[in-house]
Design a protein around this motif. Structure first.
Motif, PDB file in Angstrom:
ATOM      1  N   ILE A  18     -11.229   2.627  -7.500  1.00 24.83           N
ATOM      2  CA  ILE A  18     -10.002   2.361  -6.746  1.00 24.83           C
ATOM      3  C   ILE A  18     -10.021   3.139  -5.433  1.00 24.83           C
ATOM      4  N   VAL A  19     -10.417   4.393  -5.495  1.00 25.68           N
ATOM      5  CA  VAL A  19     -10.510   5.213  -4.285  1.00 25.68           C
ATOM      6  C   VAL A  19     -11.559   4.614  -3.346  1.00 25.68           C
ATOM      7  N   TRP A  20     -12.673   4.174  -3.900  1.00 23.54           N
ATOM      8  CA  TRP A  20     -13.757   3.591  -3.107  1.00 23.54           C
ATOM      9  C   TRP A  20     -13.253   2.428  -2.263  1.00 23.54           C
ATOM     10  N   ASP A  21     -12.461   1.547  -2.875  1.00 18.18           N
ATOM     11  CA  ASP A  21     -11.952   0.396  -2.126  1.00 18.18           C
ATOM     12  C   ASP A  21     -11.191   0.827  -0.877  1.00 18.18           C
ATOM     13  N   ALA A  22     -10.446   1.919  -0.959  1.00 14.79           N
ATOM     14  CA  ALA A  22      -9.686   2.406   0.197  1.00 14.79           C
ATOM     15  C   ALA A  22     -10.588   2.969   1.293  1.00 14.79           C
ATOM     16  N   LEU A  23     -11.847   3.249   0.956  1.00 10.53           N
ATOM     17  CA  LEU A  23     -12.802   3.773   1.940  1.00 10.53           C
ATOM     18  C   LEU A  23     -13.601   2.680   2.627  1.00 10.53           C
ATOM     19  N   VAL A  24     -13.705   1.492   2.003  1.00 14.50           N
ATOM     20  CA  VAL A  24     -14.589   0.459   2.541  1.00 14.50           C
ATOM     21  C   VAL A  24     -13.899  -0.846   2.923  1.00 14.50           C
ATOM     22  N   ASP A  25     -12.688  -1.076   2.471  1.00 12.10           N
ATOM     23  CA  ASP A  25     -11.977  -2.309   2.796  1.00 12.10           C
ATOM     24  C   ASP A  25     -11.212  -2.115   4.104  1.00 12.10           C
ATOM     25  N   PRO A  26     -11.471  -2.941   5.127  1.00  7.12           N
ATOM     26  CA  PRO A  26     -10.813  -2.757   6.425  1.00  7.12           C
ATOM     27  C   PRO A  26      -9.285  -2.767   6.344  1.00  7.12           C
ATOM     28  N   ASP A  27      -8.717  -3.630   5.515  1.00  7.72           N
ATOM     29  CA  ASP A  27      -7.256  -3.671   5.395  1.00  7.72           C
ATOM     30  C   ASP A  27      -6.717  -2.394   4.781  1.00  7.72           C
ATOM     31  N   LEU A  28      -7.410  -1.851   3.788  1.00 10.19           N
ATOM     32  CA  LEU A  28      -6.976  -0.603   3.173  1.00 10.19           C
ATOM     33  C   LEU A  28      -7.202   0.584   4.106  1.00 10.19           C
ATOM     34  N   LEU A  29      -8.309   0.577   4.837  1.00  8.95           N
ATOM     35  CA  LEU A  29      -8.545   1.643   5.826  1.00  8.95           C
ATOM     36  C   LEU A  29      -7.398   1.713   6.832  1.00  8.95           C
ATOM     37  N   ALA A  30      -6.923   0.542   7.244  1.00 10.30           N
ATOM     38  CA  ALA A  30      -5.823   0.495   8.206  1.00 10.30           C
ATOM     39  C   ALA A  30      -4.531   1.057   7.612  1.00 10.30           C
ATOM     40  N   GLY A  31      -4.443   1.127   6.289  1.00  8.60           N
ATOM     41  CA  GLY A  31      -3.260   1.657   5.630  1.00  8.60           C
ATOM     42  C   GLY A  31      -3.223   3.167   5.543  1.00  8.60           C
ATOM     43  N   ARG A 137      -1.261   8.646  -0.436  1.00 12.64           N
ATOM     44  CA  ARG A 137      -0.038   7.842  -0.459  1.00 12.64           C
ATOM     45  C   ARG A 137      -0.376   6.360  -0.527  1.00 12.64           C
ATOM     46  N   LEU A 138      -1.394   5.925   0.221  1.00 14.72           N
ATOM     47  CA  LEU A 138      -1.820   4.526   0.161  1.00 14.72           C
ATOM     48  C   LEU A 138      -2.219   4.153  -1.260  1.00 14.72           C
ATOM     49  N   LEU A 139      -3.006   5.001  -1.908  1.00 16.51           N
ATOM     50  CA  LEU A 139      -3.481   4.730  -3.263  1.00 16.51           C
ATOM     51  C   LEU A 139      -2.338   4.648  -4.267  1.00 16.51           C
ATOM     52  N   HIS A 140      -1.196   5.213  -3.912  1.00 20.47           N
ATOM     53  CA  HIS A 140      -0.021   5.146  -4.782  1.00 20.47           C
ATOM     54  C   HIS A 140       0.995   4.128  -4.268  1.00 20.47           C
ATOM     55  N   GLY A 141       0.512   3.197  -3.427  1.00 22.85           N
ATOM     56  CA  GLY A 141       1.342   2.073  -3.016  1.00 22.85           C
ATOM     57  C   GLY A 141       2.158   2.258  -1.756  1.00 22.85           C
ATOM     58  N   HIS A 142       1.829   3.264  -0.952  1.00 19.01           N
ATOM     59  CA  HIS A 142       2.612   3.538   0.245  1.00 19.01           C
ATOM     60  C   HIS A 142       1.723   3.644   1.478  1.00 19.01           C
ATOM     61  N   PRO A 143       1.305   2.490   2.038  1.00 18.72           N
ATOM     62  CA  PRO A 143       0.493   2.551   3.258  1.00 18.72           C
ATOM     63  C   PRO A 143       1.319   3.099   4.421  1.00 18.72           C
ATOM     64  N   VAL A 144       0.622   3.587   5.415  1.00 13.47           N
ATOM     65  CA  VAL A 144       1.285   4.150   6.591  1.00 13.47           C
ATOM     66  C   VAL A 144       1.922   3.023   7.400  1.00 13.47           C
ATOM     67  N   ASP A 145       3.142   3.248   7.834  1.00 11.74           N
ATOM     68  CA  ASP A 145       3.812   2.375   8.796  1.00 11.74           C
ATOM     69  C   ASP A 145       3.526   2.985  10.162  1.00 11.74           C
ATOM     70  N   TRP A 146       2.507   2.480  10.838  1.00  6.33           N
ATOM     71  CA  TRP A 146       2.042   3.107  12.075  1.00  6.33           C
ATOM     72  C   TRP A 146       3.095   3.083  13.160  1.00  6.33           C
ATOM     73  N   ALA A 147       3.976   2.086  13.182  1.00 10.30           N
ATOM     74  CA  ALA A 147       5.048   2.053  14.176  1.00 10.30           C
ATOM     75  C   ALA A 147       5.994   3.229  13.959  1.00 10.30           C
ATOM     76  N   LYS A 148       6.254   3.545  12.717  1.00 11.30           N
ATOM     77  CA  LYS A 148       7.130   4.665  12.382  1.00 11.30           C
ATOM     78  C   LYS A 148       6.463   5.999  12.740  1.00 11.30           C
ATOM     79  N   VAL A 149       5.165   6.103  12.489  1.00 10.02           N
ATOM     80  CA  VAL A 149       4.424   7.327  12.812  1.00 10.02           C
ATOM     81  C   VAL A 149       4.465   7.584  14.311  1.00 10.02           C
ATOM     82  N   ALA A 150       4.373   6.524  15.101  1.00 11.67           N
ATOM     83  CA  ALA A 150       4.380   6.680  16.551  1.00 11.67           C
ATOM     84  C   ALA A 150       5.711   7.231  17.046  1.00 11.67           C
ATOM     85  N   SER A 151       6.808   6.952  16.324  1.00  3.60           N
ATOM     86  CA  SER A 151       8.112   7.387  16.796  1.00  3.60           C
ATOM     87  C   SER A 151       8.562   8.721  16.216  1.00  3.60           C
ATOM     88  N   HIS A 152       8.084   9.059  15.004  1.00  2.01           N
ATOM     89  CA  HIS A 152       8.418  10.350  14.390  1.00  2.01           C
ATOM     90  C   HIS A 152       7.526  10.607  13.185  1.00  2.01           C
TER      91      HIS A 152
END
Length: 171
Positions: A18-31, A137-152
């Motif tokens: 499961i962790v591996w997928d987050a390292l190699v899948d482009p959609d998961l990397l973006a999360g 956090r991604l692995l537990h179902g919470h990908p980053v909201d990059w728009a939110k990160v940019a603002s705070h």
């Protein structure tokens, strides 16, 4: 002065596959890591081996500031080494240990040989700690909201059930 190599270790309460997928899948990397765009496959010199490459735009990077990364070693689901044009060599090593939500947890080791001077190692160490928090956090179902990160701040605290430490730094 010699360049710093940073080493991080984390125990993640999910199996290595499961962790591996987050390292190699482009959609998961973006999360968890940043904006990812796969580049056309190239072929290694004198071989027919396909070279995997991608472009990564790190959080906080301005327009036109990106990193080109090439996978230099891959041994699924245990080891991934990536060479970059401006962030050095990044290597993930995954091991399976008993425990976790599905009977198996992952011992993750991240080695970053960035070629930076030791004086800048603290800032780079902090960036990677934040990225690893985001991975969890991604692995537990919470990908980053990059728009939110940019603002705070996106609240980069760790996720329950995990432990983290930086091998070559205090704390």
């Amino acid at each position: 002065m010699p360049a710093a190599e940073l080493i991080f270790q984390r125990t993640i309460d999910l199996p290595p596959v499961i962790v591996w997928d987050a390292l190699v899948d482009p959609d998961l990397l973006a999360g968890w890591l940043g904006e990812v765009r796969m580049l056309p496959a190239a072929h290694a010199d004198e071989t027919d081996t396909e070279v995997l490459a991608f472009e990564l735009r790190w959080p906080g990077s301005g327009a036109g500031q990106s990193t080109t990364a090439t996978v230099s070693e891959i041994e699924a689901p245990r080891r991934l080494r990536v060479d970059t044009d401006n962030r050095g060599r990044i290597e993930f090593i995954l091991g399976s240990i008993p425990g976790g939500f599905r009977g198996s947890s992952t011992e993750l080791e991240l080695r970053v040989d960035s070629g930076i001077e030791p004086a800048f190692a603290t800032a780079v160490r902090g960036e990677w700690q934040t990225s690893l928090d985001r991975l969890e956090r991604l692995l537990h179902g919470h990908p980053v909201d990059w728009a939110k990160v940019a603002s705070h701040s996106d609240g980069t605290t760790g996720v329950g059930g995990t432990t983290a430490r930086s091998v070559n730094s205090p704390g």
